[in-house]
Design a protein around this motif. Structure first.
Motif, short mmCIF file in Angstrom:
data_model
loop_
_atom_site.label_atom_id
_atom_site.label_comp_id
_atom_site.label_asym_id
_atom_site.label_seq_id
_atom_site.Cartn_x
_atom_site.Cartn_y
_atom_site.Cartn_z
N ALA A 135 0.83 -1.20 0.00
CA ALA A 135 0.00 0.00 0.00
C ALA A 135 0.86 1.26 0.00
CB ALA A 135 -0.94 0.00 1.21
N ILE A 136 1.96 1.23 0.75
CA ILE A 136 2.87 2.37 0.79
C ILE A 136 3.53 2.57 -0.58
CG2 ILE A 136 5.01 3.27 1.78
CD1 ILE A 136 4.21 1.95 4.42
N ARG A 137 3.91 1.47 -1.21
CA ARG A 137 4.52 1.58 -2.54
C ARG A 137 3.53 2.15 -3.55
NH1 ARG A 137 9.14 0.02 -4.95
NH2 ARG A 137 9.83 -0.95 -2.99
N ALA A 138 2.28 1.78 -3.44
CA ALA A 138 1.26 2.34 -4.34
C ALA A 138 1.13 3.85 -4.13
CB ALA A 138 -0.08 1.65 -4.12
N LEU A 139 1.18 4.29 -2.88
CA LEU A 139 1.12 5.72 -2.59
C LEU A 139 2.37 6.42 -3.14
CD1 LEU A 139 -0.20 5.69 1.08
CD2 LEU A 139 -1.45 6.44 -0.95
N ALA A 140 3.53 5.78 -3.01
CA ALA A 140 4.76 6.37 -3.54
C ALA A 140 4.69 6.50 -5.06
CB ALA A 140 5.96 5.51 -3.13
N GLN A 141 4.19 5.47 -5.71
CA GLN A 141 4.08 5.52 -7.18
C GLN A 141 3.13 6.61 -7.64
OE1 GLN A 141 3.02 1.40 -7.69
NE2 GLN A 141 5.13 0.76 -8.16
N ALA A 142 2.02 6.77 -6.93
CA ALA A 142 1.06 7.82 -7.29
C ALA A 142 1.67 9.20 -7.07
CB ALA A 142 -0.22 7.66 -6.47
N ALA A 390 9.06 5.51 9.33
CA ALA A 390 9.74 6.59 8.63
C ALA A 390 10.81 6.06 7.68
CB ALA A 390 10.37 7.55 9.64
N ARG A 391 11.62 5.12 8.17
CA ARG A 391 12.67 4.54 7.32
C ARG A 391 12.07 3.80 6.13
NH1 ARG A 391 15.57 2.53 12.78
NH2 ARG A 391 17.27 4.06 12.92
N LEU A 392 11.01 3.04 6.39
CA LEU A 392 10.38 2.25 5.33
C LEU A 392 9.80 3.14 4.24
CD1 LEU A 392 9.35 -0.49 4.22
CD2 LEU A 392 7.30 -0.15 5.63
N GLU A 393 9.03 4.15 4.64
CA GLU A 393 8.37 4.96 3.61
C GLU A 393 9.38 5.79 2.83
OE1 GLU A 393 5.87 8.37 5.29
OE2 GLU A 393 6.13 7.12 7.06
N MET A 394 10.47 6.23 3.47
CA MET A 394 11.50 6.95 2.72
C MET A 394 12.22 6.02 1.74
SD MET A 394 13.22 9.49 5.55
CE MET A 394 14.45 10.10 4.38
N ARG A 395 12.55 4.81 2.20
CA ARG A 395 13.24 3.87 1.30
C ARG A 395 12.38 3.54 0.09
NH1 ARG A 395 12.74 -1.28 0.65
NH2 ARG A 395 11.60 -1.68 2.60
N ILE A 396 11.10 3.30 0.31
CA ILE A 396 10.21 2.96 -0.80
C ILE A 396 10.07 4.13 -1.76
CG2 ILE A 396 7.79 2.48 -1.38
CD1 ILE A 396 7.68 0.68 1.10
#
Length: 435
Positions: A135-142, A390-396
């Protein structure tokens, strides 16, 4: 009796004035000067009553010691964030006596702190976060998709902060909390009012030189709006609980009793607000570092195993949470100074994370820095609950960005926010070449 090292006048204002934190290199110069003279120093106001005198702690080892010793150095009963006296008095009037406008994990001490922390702690552990990675990756892609669209519509320049680093972490934390996407603009406005209250470009008030009371009133208004919003969320999650963090908080009990309204609202607010602005600042800081260093950008684009180092160094280098205040529970000695019971202390993470005795060449962004045991997340029992998120969402996000971007460069001078508490870039003009 030994002499107590003190600072006052311009040097004290350089530590307590929000505008000083917008001039980053000068601020670091100031901390280097103070630390070299005395790593623990008493800060005095020019006029009695403007603010309470406090001990400024700038050395890494001392800040680490205080952060980990939650018995000697308390988050209560005094304010946990530096404020002028009139702002603290206004908060007491609004809350019926507390110096904290919001009651939350940040303001609690043992034993209640850990009881409240455990309510959601599992949510933010790496094992649990794996379930939301997609789900976080989908938000990052958008988010990156919107950035690329903006680049293609305006090839000259884009501002990374409003396009990416501000909205993306808000999307993530709101999704985890179960807040509908259509309500995110309201949450963004309220978080900016809470943490941008000292910066006219962020607080949305149109007022350049607000008094301490006006700033506190702005924050108080944001708190009331937050409380009204989450009161409705609570009613909904109690009637129809779902598998999100908001449902956990709405239906939580401590010592067999439901959370009272003030503590419950504080829990929502600290997760919604703190989980947004801090990651936004680190994300923008990482992008600035990559824009300034094409070779480093090329290396991490080719080798994504370097991303963890980019993320960690960005968090240290930017130190989004710039300080916390603590109150001495007993007489104690720190950095060679005798601290009396009841004294107020500022543990300054910006200064500690740029202490050359602990970090070699601390002003240089070094993605290969190892070890990198910075203090941007704090330490001890009050270490940031959301550090793994925080680390996960920045890395993604940067993994997605590096797939879509061939080159980046600065298109103008970035600007930092005016804030003594949570700070970071408010503008980052870039020229981006899509892949």
């Amino acid at each position: 009796m030994r002499d107590v090292p003190t600072i006052q006048g311009d040097l004290a204002r350089a530590v307590t004035d929000p505008a000083a934190y917008a001039d980053w290199d000068t601020l670091l110069d100031t901390f280097d000067h103070i630390r070299a003279a005395a790593p623990v120093v008493k800060v005095l106001p020019d006029t009695d009553g403007v603010f309470d005198p406090f001990w400024l702690v700038t050395g890494y080892d001392d800040v680490m010691r205080i952060s980990k010793d939650n018995q000697t150095f308390l988050n209560n009963p005094r304010a946990v964030v530096f404020s002028l006296a009139e702002g603290i008095e206004f908060a007491r009037q609004m809350t019926g006596g507390s110096p904290h406008m919001v009651a939350s994990l940040v303001t609690f001490d043992a034993p209640i702190h850990m009881k409240y922390r455990k309510l959601t702690q599992e949510w933010f552990m790496p094992k649990s976060l794996r379930s939301v990675e997609d789900a976080i990756r989908a938000l990052a892609q958008a988010t990156v998709g919107r950035l690329i669209d903006a680049v293609q519509n305006n090839a000259a320049e884009v501002d990374f902060v409003p396009l990416v680093s501000a909205p993306y972490p808000l999307h993530v934390v709101m999704q985890i909390m179960g807040v509908p996407e259509e309500d995110e603009p309201r949450m963004l406005m309220l978080t900016q009012q809470m943490f941008g209250g000292q910066d006219e470009d962020l607080n949305q008030s149109g007022m350049k030189d607000m008094t301490a009371e006006q700033i506190t009133q702005l924050v108080a208004g944001a708190v009331k709006d937050f409380e009204a919003y989450f009161a409705a969320i609570t009613a909904e999650k109690r009637a129809r609980p779902t598998g999100d963090v908001a449902s956990t908080i709405a239906n939580a009990t401590v010592d067999g009793q439901p959370l009272n309204d003030r503590d419950m609202m504080g829990y929502y607010i600290i997760l919604a607000a703190a989980g947004h602005d801090t990651t936004s600042a680190s994300t923008a800081g990482a992008m600035l570092a990559l824009a300034r260093d094409p070779e480093q950008f090329a290396r991490v684009k080719a080798d994504r195993s370097l991303l963890a180092g980019i993320v960690e160094e960005a968090i240290r280098w930017t130190s989004p949470v710039q300080h916390f205040m603590r109150t001495a529970a007993q007489d104690v000695e720190i950095g060679g100074q005798r601290i009396a019971k009841g004294d107020w202390l500022m543990i300054n993470y910006v200064a500690a994370n740029h202490d050359p005795s602990h970090f070699s060449d601390p002003r240089t962004f070094d993605a290969a820095r190892s070890p990198n045991r910075h203090l941007a997340f704090g330490a001890g029992g009050h270490q940031c609950l959301g550090l793994h998120l925080a680390r996960l969402e920045m890395r993604i996000l940067f993994d997605v960005l590096l797939d879509r971007i061939a080159a980046i460069e600065l298109a103008g001078e970035p600007a930092r926010s005016k804030s003594t508490f949570v700070g970071g870039l408010k503008t980052l003009p870039l020229k981006i070449t899509p892949s």
